[in-house]
Design a protein around this motif. Structure first.
Motif, short mmCIF file in Angstrom:
data_model
loop_
_atom_site.label_atom_id
_atom_site.label_comp_id
_atom_site.label_asym_id
_atom_site.label_seq_id
_atom_site.Cartn_x
_atom_site.Cartn_y
_atom_site.Cartn_z
N SER A 1 1.28 -7.71 -3.53
CA SER A 1 2.19 -7.67 -2.63
C SER A 1 2.27 -10.16 -2.38
N PRO A 2 2.54 -10.43 -2.45
CA PRO A 2 2.78 -12.05 -1.95
C PRO A 2 1.61 -12.79 -1.26
N THR A 3 0.27 -11.78 -0.81
CA THR A 3 -0.64 -12.41 -0.28
C THR A 3 -1.51 -12.25 -0.69
N THR A 4 -1.39 -11.23 -2.29
CA THR A 4 -2.32 -10.99 -2.82
C THR A 4 -3.50 -12.12 -4.04
N PRO A 5 -4.46 -12.20 -4.16
CA PRO A 5 -5.06 -13.16 -4.33
C PRO A 5 -4.75 -13.47 -6.13
N PHE A 6 -4.18 -14.61 -6.56
CA PHE A 6 -4.22 -14.44 -7.88
C PHE A 6 -5.22 -15.16 -8.66
N SER A 7 -5.46 -13.95 -9.87
CA SER A 7 -6.59 -14.79 -10.28
C SER A 7 -5.99 -14.46 -11.81
N ALA B 1 0.75 -1.18 0.60
CA ALA B 1 -0.28 -0.59 0.34
C ALA B 1 0.67 1.38 0.02
N LEU B 2 1.62 1.26 0.46
CA LEU B 2 2.57 2.90 0.63
C LEU B 2 3.56 3.45 -0.64
N THR B 3 3.87 2.27 -1.36
CA THR B 3 4.33 2.30 -2.59
C THR B 3 2.84 2.28 -3.98
N LYS B 4 1.54 3.06 -3.33
CA LYS B 4 0.82 2.65 -4.14
C LYS B 4 -0.10 1.62 -5.35
N GLY B 5 -0.39 0.42 -4.50
CA GLY B 5 -0.56 -1.08 -4.94
C GLY B 5 -0.30 -1.83 -5.49
N GLN B 6 0.59 -2.11 -5.27
CA GLN B 6 1.94 -2.87 -5.90
C GLN B 6 0.82 -4.35 -5.29
N PRO C 1 -8.68 0.98 1.99
CA PRO C 1 -9.90 0.87 1.34
C PRO C 1 -9.53 2.00 -0.44
N THR C 2 -8.00 2.47 0.34
CA THR C 2 -7.21 2.75 -0.75
C THR C 2 -7.32 2.19 -1.86
N TYR C 3 -6.45 0.74 -1.92
CA TYR C 3 -6.07 0.09 -3.39
C TYR C 3 -6.81 -1.68 -3.35
N ARG C 4 -7.72 -1.31 -1.85
CA ARG C 4 -7.90 -3.24 -2.02
C ARG C 4 -9.19 -3.20 -1.26
#
Ligand code: SF4
Length: 271
Positions: free
Chosen positions: A129-135, A122-127, A203-206
């Motif tokens: 991460s290792p826990t971002t769900p796969f789609s 989040a701090l670096t604006k929404g890239q 809320p800003t990115y996810r």
């Protein structure tokens, strides 16, 4: 306001889940456990959640990205009488800091690790991460980035900590402070390495993803049947956090299908 909250103004976005974690620690857990401020050390790395060290009136150290656990272990070894916590996000602990986690677990040093999992850098604006769900590319649901969907499988933090056999493993959600307070209190009292994942909103990115997860959360009750998702081929079992094999079974349930809240595993404490 409690004695554990500094006057520094928080810079998190409106609705950020980190406010929930801050409130739980500063207004509930520390006042209830009556730990003197100077006997608490909180270590953090880089990210949005690690800013928490500035807002809590205890000793706080904001270190290099991913290194909070390394420093927390050193502090506990040097001053065992201190209550030591390491707080960070999924990017901080599970990416650049991932090398430290299994070694802290196998040493079973008595520190409490709180991971704010908002599924994003989040701090670096929404890239991703290792826990971002796969789609899959082209999926347009709340889990995906329309333009650049993540392509790597999720690194599930609870499954990971179960596989490394942390001696206390729990998951809470920042929007249920009563439940989260109980988990963190137990983690701090537990004599050994405690890992507590906290599902938090960014809320800003996810924001949409958190809403999807929040609707599905399921509480684990000791001695009661575990509610499984419809897709599961397992037969429901009685929840017993002293059983690591059952914790493995729980951790295999995909977080997006059934995000469990509660104590997954409670192992033997250090004497
Ligand atoms: Fe919180 Fe996300 Fe804002 Fe960071 S970017 S302060 S995690 S809402």
């Amino acid at each position: 306001m409690s004695d554990y909250k500094t006057e520094l103004k928080e810079v998190w976005c409106k609705g950020c889940g980190n406010y929930g974690i801050l409130g739980v620690l500063a207004r509930r857990v520390f006042p209830k456990l009556q730990i003197p401020n100077h006997q608490i050390c909180i270590f953090s790395g880089i990210g949005c959640s690690p800013r928490i060290t500035g807002y809590i009136n205890t000793y706080g150290f904001n270190f290099l990205h991913g290194r909070a656990i390394a420093f927390a272990q050193g502090a506990k070894l040097a001053k065992p009488e201190l209550t030591v916590l390491a707080i960070g996000g999924d990017g901080d602990f599970f990416s650049i800091g991932a090398g430290h986690l299994p070694h802290a677990v196998r040493r079973n040093i008595n520190i409490t690790c709180i991971m704010a999992n908002n599924f994003v850098y989040a701090l670096t604006k929404g890239q991703t991460s290792p826990t971002t769900p796969f789609s899959e590319m082209g999926e347009h649901d709340p889990r995906s980035f329309d333009e650049n969907p993540p392509v790597d499988p999720i690194l599930d933090m609870v499954a990971y900590s179960v596989s490394t056999k942390a001696s206390f493993i729990a998951q809470g959600i920042a929007t249920d402070p009563n439940h989260l307070s109980r988990l963190i209190e137990e983690g701090i009292k537990h004599r050994g390495f405690s890992f507590i994942g906290v599902l938090t909103a960014c809320p800003t990115y996810r924001g949409e993803l958190f809403n999807v997860i929040r609707e599905k959360v399921t509480y684990l009750d000791e001695g009661k049947l575990v509610e499984l998702p419809e897709s599961s081929e397992e037969k429901p079992w009685i929840h017993d956090p002293s059983n690591i094999d059952l914790a493995f079974k729980l951790a295999k349930v995909p977080i997006l299908e059934r995000p469990y809240l509660g104590v997954f595993f409670r192992g033997k404490e250090k004497l």
